[in-house]
Design a protein around this motif. Structure first.
Motif, PDB file in Angstrom:
ATOM      1  N   THR A   2       0.830  -1.197   0.000  1.00  0.00           N
ATOM      2  CA  THR A   2       0.000   0.000   0.000  1.00  0.00           C
ATOM      3  C   THR A   2       0.864   1.246   0.000  1.00  0.00           C
ATOM      4  O   THR A   2       0.565   2.210  -0.695  1.00  0.00           O
ATOM      5  N   ALA A  32      -6.219   5.303   4.754  1.00  0.00           N
ATOM      6  CA  ALA A  32      -6.371   3.879   5.027  1.00  0.00           C
ATOM      7  C   ALA A  32      -5.931   3.610   6.466  1.00  0.00           C
ATOM      8  O   ALA A  32      -4.850   4.031   6.871  1.00  0.00           O
ATOM      9  N   VAL A  39      -5.190  -3.427   6.149  1.00  0.00           N
ATOM     10  CA  VAL A  39      -6.158  -2.336   6.063  1.00  0.00           C
ATOM     11  C   VAL A  39      -7.493  -2.850   6.578  1.00  0.00           C
ATOM     12  O   VAL A  39      -7.970  -3.891   6.155  1.00  0.00           O
ATOM     13  N   SER A  41     -10.115  -0.305   7.306  1.00  0.00           N
ATOM     14  CA  SER A  41     -11.100   0.694   6.913  1.00  0.00           C
ATOM     15  C   SER A  41     -10.419   1.757   6.070  1.00  0.00           C
ATOM     16  O   SER A  41      -9.220   2.002   6.219  1.00  0.00           O
ATOM     17  N   VAL A  42     -11.192   2.376   5.186  1.00  0.00           N
ATOM     18  CA  VAL A  42     -10.697   3.465   4.357  1.00  0.00           C
ATOM     19  C   VAL A  42     -11.702   4.600   4.437  1.00  0.00           C
ATOM     20  O   VAL A  42     -12.910   4.380   4.308  1.00  0.00           O
TER      21      VAL A  42
END
Length: 109
Positions: A2, A32, A39, A41-42
């Motif tokens: 990421t 993020a 990850v 949650s975004v």
């Protein structure tokens, strides 16, 4: 991986009274949140110009209902701010911002 995609480092960020490990896009539109190296949650906000499941930042409540139907749950965050939760293939939360005439301010997936 990421970090390579977003080209920014992981950082600790305090939100309210909690500390999170996050990656935030350079323009601040996408954050993020990480837990246990993954990850979980975004958060998407302006200046993001795309859509999430057909919902755009600054859409009206009427537009959100037109696109996603009625929410399965409404959470009153405080007296003038609320979040709507939807049954989609994955978690989807839409926050309405009173400073934007109660239009979409943030989307969480």
């Amino acid at each position: 991986q990421t970090m390579d995609i977003m080209k920014v480092p992981l950082q600790n960020k305090v939100i309210g009274s909690r500390e999170y490990l996050v990656i935030e896009s350079q323009d601040g539109a996408i954050t993020a949140f990480f837990r246990d190296g993954k990850v979980y949650s975004v958060c998407i906000k302006a200046p993001f110009s795309g859509h999430v499941n057909g919902v755009h930042i600054e859409d009206s409540k009427e537009k959100v209902i037109q696109v996603l139907s009625e929410p399965v749950r409404i959470w009153e965050i405080d007296e003038d701010k609320e979040a709507w939760f939807f049954n989609t293939r994955s978690f989807l939360r839409v926050d309405f911002n009173p400073k934007l005439d109660n239009r979409v301010g943030m989307i969480y997936v």
